[in-house]
Scaffold this motif. Structure first.
Motif, PDB file in Angstrom:
ATOM      1  N   PHE A 153      -2.942   0.706   3.164  1.00  0.00           N
ATOM      2  CA  PHE A 153      -3.893   0.297   4.366  1.00  0.00           C
ATOM      3  C   PHE A 153      -3.456  -0.780   5.372  1.00  0.00           C
ATOM      4  N   ARG A 154      -3.087  -0.624   6.688  1.00  0.00           N
ATOM      5  CA  ARG A 154      -2.822  -1.614   7.345  1.00  0.00           C
ATOM      6  C   ARG A 154      -3.828  -2.196   7.884  1.00  0.00           C
ATOM      7  N   LEU A 200      -4.475   4.934  -3.840  1.00  0.00           N
ATOM      8  CA  LEU A 200      -4.377   3.434  -3.164  1.00  0.00           C
ATOM      9  C   LEU A 200      -3.542   2.847  -3.763  1.00  0.00           C
ATOM     10  N   ARG A 201      -2.523   2.250  -3.261  1.00  0.00           N
ATOM     11  CA  ARG A 201      -1.659   1.364  -3.729  1.00  0.00           C
ATOM     12  C   ARG A 201      -1.677  -0.182  -3.322  1.00  0.00           C
ATOM     13  N   GLY A 202      -2.493  -0.424  -2.096  1.00  0.00           N
ATOM     14  CA  GLY A 202      -2.273  -1.739  -1.530  1.00  0.00           C
ATOM     15  C   GLY A 202      -2.789  -1.649  -0.149  1.00  0.00           C
ATOM     16  N   VAL A 203      -2.275  -2.810   0.168  1.00  0.00           N
ATOM     17  CA  VAL A 203      -2.674  -3.154   1.742  1.00  0.00           C
ATOM     18  C   VAL A 203      -1.526  -3.718   2.411  1.00  0.00           C
ATOM     19  N   HIS A 204      -1.321  -3.748   3.873  1.00  0.00           N
ATOM     20  CA  HIS A 204      -0.369  -3.972   4.537  1.00  0.00           C
ATOM     21  C   HIS A 204      -0.887  -4.857   5.571  1.00  0.00           C
ATOM     22  N   CYS A 205       0.018  -5.600   6.289  1.00  0.00           N
ATOM     23  CA  CYS A 205      -0.015  -6.472   7.558  1.00  0.00           C
ATOM     24  C   CYS A 205       1.150  -6.862   8.261  1.00  0.00           C
ATOM     25  N   HIS A 206       0.970  -6.942   9.592  1.00  0.00           N
ATOM     26  CA  HIS A 206       2.187  -7.330  10.205  1.00  0.00           C
ATOM     27  C   HIS A 206       1.865  -8.204  11.218  1.00  0.00           C
ATOM     28  N   ILE A 207       1.999  -9.624  11.428  1.00  0.00           N
ATOM     29  CA  ILE A 207       1.464 -10.456  12.320  1.00  0.00           C
ATOM     30  C   ILE A 207       2.248 -10.554  13.419  1.00  0.00           C
ATOM     31  N   GLY A 208       3.434 -10.189  13.573  1.00  0.00           N
ATOM     32  CA  GLY A 208       4.176 -10.358  14.755  1.00  0.00           C
ATOM     33  C   GLY A 208       5.698 -10.563  14.456  1.00  0.00           C
ATOM     34  N   SER A 209       6.540 -10.656  15.578  1.00  0.00           N
ATOM     35  CA  SER A 209       7.929 -10.782  15.248  1.00  0.00           C
ATOM     36  C   SER A 209       8.330 -12.126  15.962  1.00  0.00           C
ATOM     37  N   LEU A 244       3.506  -7.573   3.265  1.00  0.00           N
ATOM     38  CA  LEU A 244       3.318  -8.848   4.213  1.00  0.00           C
ATOM     39  C   LEU A 244       3.964  -8.422   5.567  1.00  0.00           C
ATOM     40  N   GLY A 245       4.743  -7.147   5.538  1.00  0.00           N
ATOM     41  CA  GLY A 245       5.427  -6.968   6.830  1.00  0.00           C
ATOM     42  C   GLY A 245       6.690  -7.731   7.053  1.00  0.00           C
ATOM     43  N   GLY A 246       7.197  -7.931   8.287  1.00  0.00           N
ATOM     44  CA  GLY A 246       8.405  -8.843   8.639  1.00  0.00           C
ATOM     45  C   GLY A 246       7.769  -9.819   9.507  1.00  0.00           C
ATOM     46  N   GLY A 247       8.911 -10.037  10.639  1.00  0.00           N
ATOM     47  CA  GLY A 247       8.415 -11.286  11.476  1.00  0.00           C
ATOM     48  C   GLY A 247       9.318 -12.454  11.377  1.00  0.00           C
ATOM     49  N   LEU A 248      10.300 -12.534  10.647  1.00  0.00           N
ATOM     50  CA  LEU A 248      10.759 -13.844  10.308  1.00  0.00           C
ATOM     51  C   LEU A 248      11.950 -14.061  11.575  1.00  0.00           C
ATOM     52  N   GLY A 249      12.056 -15.090  12.449  1.00  0.00           N
ATOM     53  CA  GLY A 249      12.710 -15.133  13.613  1.00  0.00           C
ATOM     54  C   GLY A 249      14.034 -15.656  13.086  1.00  0.00           C
ATOM     55  N   VAL A 250      15.020 -15.490  14.309  1.00  0.00           N
ATOM     56  CA  VAL A 250      16.258 -15.911  13.998  1.00  0.00           C
ATOM     57  C   VAL A 250      16.789 -16.551  15.538  1.00  0.00           C
ATOM     58  N   PRO A 251      17.945 -17.334  15.389  1.00  0.00           N
ATOM     59  CA  PRO A 251      18.309 -18.141  16.484  1.00  0.00           C
ATOM     60  C   PRO A 251      19.130 -17.164  17.229  1.00  0.00           C
ATOM     61  N   LEU A 288       4.994  -7.326  -4.413  1.00  0.00           N
ATOM     62  CA  LEU A 288       5.099  -8.112  -3.136  1.00  0.00           C
ATOM     63  C   LEU A 288       6.005  -7.474  -2.445  1.00  0.00           C
ATOM     64  N   ILE A 289       5.796  -7.049  -1.181  1.00  0.00           N
ATOM     65  CA  ILE A 289       6.668  -6.228  -0.322  1.00  0.00           C
ATOM     66  C   ILE A 289       6.965  -6.967   0.993  1.00  0.00           C
ATOM     67  N   VAL A 290       8.123  -6.994   1.456  1.00  0.00           N
ATOM     68  CA  VAL A 290       8.343  -7.601   2.851  1.00  0.00           C
ATOM     69  C   VAL A 290       9.077  -6.496   3.546  1.00  0.00           C
ATOM     70  N   GLU A 291       9.233  -6.504   4.915  1.00  0.00           N
ATOM     71  CA  GLU A 291       9.851  -5.609   5.774  1.00  0.00           C
ATOM     72  C   GLU A 291      10.646  -6.377   6.819  1.00  0.00           C
ATOM     73  N   PRO A 292      11.590  -7.159   6.506  1.00  0.00           N
ATOM     74  CA  PRO A 292      12.678  -7.855   7.426  1.00  0.00           C
ATOM     75  C   PRO A 292      13.621  -6.589   8.157  1.00  0.00           C
ATOM     76  N   GLY A 293      13.650  -6.915   9.493  1.00  0.00           N
ATOM     77  CA  GLY A 293      14.426  -6.091  10.304  1.00  0.00           C
ATOM     78  C   GLY A 293      15.380  -7.215  11.090  1.00  0.00           C
TER      79      GLY A 293
END
Length: 436
Positions: A153-154, A200-209, A244-251, A288-293
Motif C-alpha cells: 500500500f502506497r 498484505l505484504r507491506g507498505v510503500h512510499c516514494h518521497i520524491g526524486s 522506501l521507493g527511490g529518489g537518490l540524486g546524482v550530479p 527492505l525494498i528500494v527502487e532506484p532509477g
C-alpha cells in the motif's frame, strides 16, 4: 567529465572503449549512448551494499528512468526486481522475458486494460494507491490465477524533500498514495485484511526524486516504521515489507560531484536507521525494498549530437544548434535541468568561448544548455551532452514530427544497437487516411 570516459590518440572522446565520433558516423545522430559496464556496476553497488548490511532486501530498478527490452534483460541478469508504472512498461518487461514475480506494479490510475493484463500474467507486488483502487480489486482479484494477490500500500508520509515541486511526491497533498494522517491509510488497509484474495505484504512510499541529502530518507524510515508498528498493535497483523521507493540524486555537473550521497552511503544510512529503530521498539526487521532509477542509469547515459548552424549575435550571444533538442531531452524545459557538454572530436582543444546550446525545434525555449564554455564549435562537430541516461529516452517526443533517436550500449570496445532510431516512415505508421 561524468562517468567513465577516455580520450584516444585522435583526440576523440571514448566511452566503453568506443570512439564516439565513429559511433556518430555509424549510427547517426542524435543518439543515446549508454556505458553498459557502468550500468551493471551501479546495480551491483546496490546489491553488494545491502548484502553487507542487511539480511533481507530487494533492489527494484525503476524502469520509468530508462526502459527498453535490452535494459530489462540486463536488470534480470543482475538479479534485480523491476518497478513498472504502466501496462506499457509491464508489457516491455514481460516481452523481454523478465519474470513476473520480480515485477512491482505502481500507478495512481491503473486502467481496466492494464489491470486485466497484469492479473492475467502475474505480478510480484501490486501497489495499491487509493481506496478506490482497492474497491475495484476486491472484485477483479477474485480471478487472479496465481493464488493470492500480493499487495503493498502506497502511503504519503508527509515529508517534503525540498526538491523540484514536480518531482516531490511524498507530501500529504499529492495525487499519489494514501495519507497516514487522519487514519486514512490504516482504515483502507484494515478493510483489505477482510478479503481472502489478498496477501498484505507491506507498505510503500516514494518521497520524491533528485534528493541531495540523507535526512528525508531517514525521516521516511521513521514515519513508515511507526505506521507499521501501530498497525501491528491495532490489528495483530505484522506487515513484513517496507518499500522506501527511490529518489537518490546524482550530479549533472562536475561541480556537483561531492553534493550527493553515494549509493553505499545511502544504503548504509537507511539500513542503519531501520535496524536501530526496530531494535529500540522490539519490532521484527522488515524486508527492505528500494527502487532506484536515476542513480543507476543517469551518469551511464550520454546524448550524441551533430552541430548544424552556428549563429553569433555580436556583443550578445553565440548560438550552437544541434540536430536534436527538447524532443530528445525535455528536462531543461520541464525542470530547468542543467547539463554540461563535450566536443567529442576535439577533446584536446583548449580554446574557449561562451555559447548557448540550442535544439532544432520551433520553440524559443528549446535550449539544452543556456550558457557553457566550449572549444570554438564548428558546424559538423560532434557534441556530447553528459548525464542524460535518466528520463530522456522515456520522455522523448515527436514534436515537430522529429524522429526519436536510437539507443546504443557500449562495452569493451563493442557497440550494440538496442533501440533502432525512428525513420520518417515510422511517423506515419499509425496514420489512417479516411476512405482508403
Amino acid at each position: 567529465m561524468l562517468g567513465k570516459k577516455e580520450i584516444n590518440e585522435h583526440g576523440h572522446l571514448v566511452i566503453g572503449g568506443c570512439d564516439v565520433v565513429q559511433l556518430a558516423q555509424e549510427f547517426g545522430t542524435p543518439l543515446y549512448l549508454f556505458d553498459e559496464t557502468l550500468l551493471r556496476e551501479n546495480m551491483r553497488f546496490y546489491r553488494q551494499s545491502f548484502e553487507r548490511l542487511y539480511p533481507d532486501y530487494a533492489v527494484a530498478y525503476a524502469s520509468k528512468a530508462f526502459i527498453c527490452s535490452a535494459m530489462c534483460r540486463m536488470v534480470a541478469e543482475e538479479g534485480l526486481f523491476l518497478d513498472v508504472v504502466s501496462g506499457g512498461e509491464y508489457y516491455i518487461a514481460r516481452s523481454s522475458g523478465f519474470p513476473a514475480d520480480r515485477i512491482i506494479f505502481h500507478g495512481n490510475n491503473k486502467t481496466a486494460q492494464e489491470r486485466e493484463l497484469v492479473l492475467r500474467e502475474g505480478i510480484g507486488r501490486w501497489v495499491v494507491d487509493s481506496e478506490a483502487e482497492l474497491e475495484v480489486l476486491i472484485e477483479e482479484a477474485k480471478n487472479y490465477r496465481n493464488g493470492k494477490l500480493p499487495l503493498l500500500f502506497r502511503l504519503t508520509p508527509g515529508i517534503d524533500p525540498h526538491t523540484h515541486q514536480y518531482i516531490t511526491t511524498g507530501k500529504i497533498d499529492s495525487k499519489f498514495g494514501l495519507p497516514i494522517v487522519g487514519g486514512v491509510a490504516r482504515e483502507v488497509m484494515k478493510k483489505a485484511l477482510a478479503f481472502p484474495q489478498f496477501e498484505l505484504r507491506g507498505v510503500h512510499c516514494h518521497i520524491g526524486s533528485q534528493i541531495d541529502s540523507l535526512e528525508p530518507f531517514l525521516k521516511a524510515c521513521e514515519v513508515m516504521l511507526e505506521f507499521m508498528f501501530q498497525f501491528w498493535k491495532e490489528t495483530d497483523f505484522l506487515l513484513e515489507e517496507l518499500d522506501l521507493g527511490g529518489g537518490l540524486g546524482v550530479p549533472y555537473l562536475d561541480e556537483q560531484k561531492d553534493q550527493f550521497p553515494s549509493i553505499s552511503e545511502y544504503v548504509e544510512a537507511i539500513t542503519g536507521k531501520v535496524r536501530a529503530w526496530c531494535e529500540e521498539h522490539s519490532f521484527p526487521l522488515p524486508r527492505l525494498i528500494v527502487e532506484p532509477g536515476r542513480s543507476i542509469v543517469n551518469t551511464a547515459g550520454n546524448t550524441v549530437y551533430r552541430v548544424g548552424t552556428v549563429k553569433e549575435i555580436p556583443g550578445i550571444k553565440k548560438y550552437v544548434a544541434v540536430d536534436g533538442g527538447m524532443t530528445d531531452n525535455p528536462r531543461p524545459v520541464l525542470y530547468g535541468a542543467r547539463y554540461q557538454a563535450l566536443v567529442a572530436n576535439r577533446m584536446h582543444d583548449r580554446s574557449r568561448e561562451r555559447v548557448s546550446v540550442v535544439g532544432k525545434c520551433c520553440e524559443s525555449g528549446d535550449v539544452i544548455i543556456p550558457e557553457i564554455e566550449l572549444p570554438r564549435v564548428l558546424p559538423g562537430d560532434i557534441l556530447v551532452v553528459e548525464g542524460t541516461g535518466a528520463y530522456n529516452h522515456t520522455m522523448a517526443s515527436n514534436y515537430n514530427m522529429i524522429p526519436r533517436p536510437g539507443v546504443v550500449f557500449v562495452k569493451d570496445g563493442k557497440a550494440k544497437l538496442v533501440v533502432r532510431p525512428e525513420s520518417l516512415s515510422d511517423l506515419i505508421r499509425r496514420d489512417v487516411l479516411p476512405g482508403d
